[in-house]
Scaffold this motif. Sequence first.
Motif, PDB file in Angstrom:
ATOM      1  N   ASP A 129       9.061  11.453-117.291  1.00  0.00           N
ATOM      2  CA  ASP A 129       8.244  12.014-116.220  1.00  0.00           C
ATOM      3  C   ASP A 129       9.033  13.115-115.518  1.00  0.00           C
ATOM      4  N   ASP A 130       8.385  13.809-114.582  1.00  0.00           N
ATOM      5  CA  ASP A 130       9.041  14.924-113.908  1.00  0.00           C
ATOM      6  C   ASP A 130      10.282  14.484-113.140  1.00  0.00           C
ATOM      7  N   ASP A 131      10.248  13.273-112.592  1.00  0.00           N
ATOM      8  CA  ASP A 131      11.366  12.808-111.784  1.00  0.00           C
ATOM      9  C   ASP A 131      12.575  12.419-112.631  1.00  0.00           C
ATOM     10  N   ALA A 132      12.424  12.408-113.950  1.00  0.00           N
ATOM     11  CA  ALA A 132      13.546  12.034-114.819  1.00  0.00           C
ATOM     12  C   ALA A 132      14.714  12.992-114.643  1.00  0.00           C
ATOM     13  N   TRP A 133      14.418  14.249-114.426  1.00  0.00           N
ATOM     14  CA  TRP A 133      15.495  15.233-114.252  1.00  0.00           C
ATOM     15  C   TRP A 133      16.303  14.919-112.998  1.00  0.00           C
ATOM     16  N   TYR A 134      15.607  14.520-111.954  1.00  0.00           N
ATOM     17  CA  TYR A 134      16.312  14.145-110.718  1.00  0.00           C
ATOM     18  C   TYR A 134      17.185  12.919-110.954  1.00  0.00           C
ATOM     19  N   ARG A 135      16.624  11.897-111.605  1.00  0.00           N
ATOM     20  CA  ARG A 135      17.380  10.668-111.842  1.00  0.00           C
ATOM     21  C   ARG A 135      18.618  10.913-112.692  1.00  0.00           C
ATOM     22  N   SER A 136      18.473  11.744-113.736  1.00  0.00           N
ATOM     23  CA  SER A 136      19.610  11.975-114.626  1.00  0.00           C
ATOM     24  C   SER A 136      20.752  12.678-113.898  1.00  0.00           C
ATOM     25  N   ILE A 137      20.417  13.616-113.007  1.00  0.00           N
ATOM     26  CA  ILE A 137      21.463  14.315-112.255  1.00  0.00           C
ATOM     27  C   ILE A 137      22.132  13.364-111.269  1.00  0.00           C
ATOM     28  N   VAL A 138      21.349  12.515-110.621  1.00  0.00           N
ATOM     29  CA  VAL A 138      21.914  11.562-109.663  1.00  0.00           C
ATOM     30  C   VAL A 138      22.863  10.590-110.366  1.00  0.00           C
ATOM     31  N   ILE A 139      22.450  10.079-111.530  1.00  0.00           N
ATOM     32  CA  ILE A 139      23.297   9.144-112.273  1.00  0.00           C
ATOM     33  C   ILE A 139      24.584   9.828-112.719  1.00  0.00           C
ATOM     34  N   SER A 140      24.466  11.050-113.247  1.00  0.00           N
ATOM     35  CA  SER A 140      25.643  11.793-113.677  1.00  0.00           C
ATOM     36  C   SER A 140      26.579  12.079-112.506  1.00  0.00           C
ATOM     37  N   SER A 141      25.999  12.416-111.363  1.00  0.00           N
ATOM     38  CA  SER A 141      26.811  12.700-110.179  1.00  0.00           C
ATOM     39  C   SER A 141      27.545  11.457-109.701  1.00  0.00           C
ATOM     40  N   ARG A 142      26.861  10.317-109.749  1.00  0.00           N
ATOM     41  CA  ARG A 142      27.490   9.065-109.344  1.00  0.00           C
ATOM     42  C   ARG A 142      28.701   8.757-110.228  1.00  0.00           C
ATOM     43  N   LEU A 180      36.453  17.554-107.868  1.00  0.00           N
ATOM     44  CA  LEU A 180      35.290  16.857-108.426  1.00  0.00           C
ATOM     45  C   LEU A 180      34.383  16.335-107.323  1.00  0.00           C
ATOM     46  N   GLU A 181      34.978  15.795-106.276  1.00  0.00           N
ATOM     47  CA  GLU A 181      34.192  15.250-105.179  1.00  0.00           C
ATOM     48  C   GLU A 181      33.374  16.329-104.482  1.00  0.00           C
ATOM     49  N   ARG A 182      34.020  17.444-104.143  1.00  0.00           N
ATOM     50  CA  ARG A 182      33.315  18.511-103.414  1.00  0.00           C
ATOM     51  C   ARG A 182      32.193  19.119-104.247  1.00  0.00           C
ATOM     52  N   VAL A 183      32.493  19.414-105.528  1.00  0.00           N
ATOM     53  CA  VAL A 183      31.478  20.021-106.386  1.00  0.00           C
ATOM     54  C   VAL A 183      30.300  19.073-106.591  1.00  0.00           C
ATOM     55  N   THR A 184      30.593  17.799-106.803  1.00  0.00           N
ATOM     56  CA  THR A 184      29.526  16.823-107.052  1.00  0.00           C
ATOM     57  C   THR A 184      28.663  16.610-105.819  1.00  0.00           C
ATOM     58  N   LEU A 185      29.275  16.543-104.641  1.00  0.00           N
ATOM     59  CA  LEU A 185      28.496  16.375-103.413  1.00  0.00           C
ATOM     60  C   LEU A 185      27.601  17.587-103.167  1.00  0.00           C
ATOM     61  N   ASP A 186      28.099  18.774-103.503  1.00  0.00           N
ATOM     62  CA  ASP A 186      27.252  19.963-103.396  1.00  0.00           C
ATOM     63  C   ASP A 186      26.058  19.871-104.337  1.00  0.00           C
ATOM     64  N   MET A 187      26.295  19.366-105.546  1.00  0.00           N
ATOM     65  CA  MET A 187      25.214  19.236-106.523  1.00  0.00           C
ATOM     66  C   MET A 187      24.168  18.218-106.056  1.00  0.00           C
ATOM     67  N   VAL A 188      24.631  17.096-105.520  1.00  0.00           N
ATOM     68  CA  VAL A 188      23.700  16.089-105.017  1.00  0.00           C
ATOM     69  C   VAL A 188      22.860  16.652-103.881  1.00  0.00           C
ATOM     70  N   GLU A 189      23.495  17.387-102.978  1.00  0.00           N
ATOM     71  CA  GLU A 189      22.761  17.992-101.858  1.00  0.00           C
ATOM     72  C   GLU A 189      21.712  18.977-102.360  1.00  0.00           C
ATOM     73  N   SER A 190      22.094  19.791-103.345  1.00  0.00           N
ATOM     74  CA  SER A 190      21.149  20.755-103.913  1.00  0.00           C
ATOM     75  C   SER A 190      20.013  20.044-104.643  1.00  0.00           C
ATOM     76  N   THR A 191      20.342  18.963-105.346  1.00  0.00           N
ATOM     77  CA  THR A 191      19.316  18.202-106.058  1.00  0.00           C
ATOM     78  C   THR A 191      18.290  17.616-105.095  1.00  0.00           C
ATOM     79  N   ASP A 192      18.763  17.060-103.992  1.00  0.00           N
ATOM     80  CA  ASP A 192      17.846  16.521-102.987  1.00  0.00           C
ATOM     81  C   ASP A 192      17.004  17.621-102.352  1.00  0.00           C
ATOM     82  N   ARG A 193      17.618  18.774-102.141  1.00  0.00           N
ATOM     83  CA  ARG A 193      16.909  19.865-101.473  1.00  0.00           C
ATOM     84  C   ARG A 193      15.754  20.378-102.318  1.00  0.00           C
ATOM     85  N   TRP A 194      15.958  20.433-103.628  1.00  0.00           N
ATOM     86  CA  TRP A 194      14.954  21.021-104.518  1.00  0.00           C
ATOM     87  C   TRP A 194      14.113  19.983-105.263  1.00  0.00           C
TER      88      TRP A 194
END
Length: 224
Positions: free
Chosen positions: A159-172, A205-219
């Motif tokens: 589903d469309d939300d799969a892209w969000y989930r995959s990024i969140v799991i990878s970021s974790r 790694l921490e700073r880059v990943t937190l930026d990615m999570v923030e961007s993922t939530d924003r979009w």
Amino acid sequence: MPGGRLTQQERQRIAAGLADGLPYAEIARRLERPTSTISREVGRNGGPSGYRPQHAHRATAQRARRGTPSPPRATGVPGGAREEEIVEMAVRSGLPRMMARVHLDLLLSEDGKRTAAELTRRLKVSPASVSVAVNYLVQHGYVRREHDPQRRRDIYVVDDDAWYRSIVISSRQTLEAAQVAMAAARTSGLDTPVGQRLAKVGTFLERVTLDMVESTDRWRALLA
């Protein structure tokens, strides 16, 4: 570098390379052939899952005797040349080949859903291969599993939300790696070269990943 038509021995080596999951570029390197020669050979003779060296050799010889062109390469069906290019791109980015093939077939389905039996039939692979692939995709958030209680079977869904989930799991997972690096840095001592190196890696790694999570939530709303 060899030229001319592929030999039967070369076709057997192509089949062996496909069975080992090698990309076209690596098979081409081993045969000292252009990558385009390998992709064209496989594309016109059944694709990666259906390539048979003996059949390919006979078919090529028959086409040469008749003087007729080879069948056009498919571009709109799973297993066609364009889809194989997408699979190759996914493999180069780190996704295992079978997982990439299953994921693409789900993406190309009308409603984003397939059963394990449908995937097995469409991709012409064993049920065990499909099981390993979908479990991997579910674990990494690319696919979710639904249960059909009436038919007692699982349905795999993109589903469309799969892209969000995959990024969140990878970021974790990346954040966990950052935490391990920071802990190792403290153990080694932050005033030592090893500790300082690990601390830099963990912080990066921490700073880059937190930026990615923030961007993922924003979009995320774009997927709604």
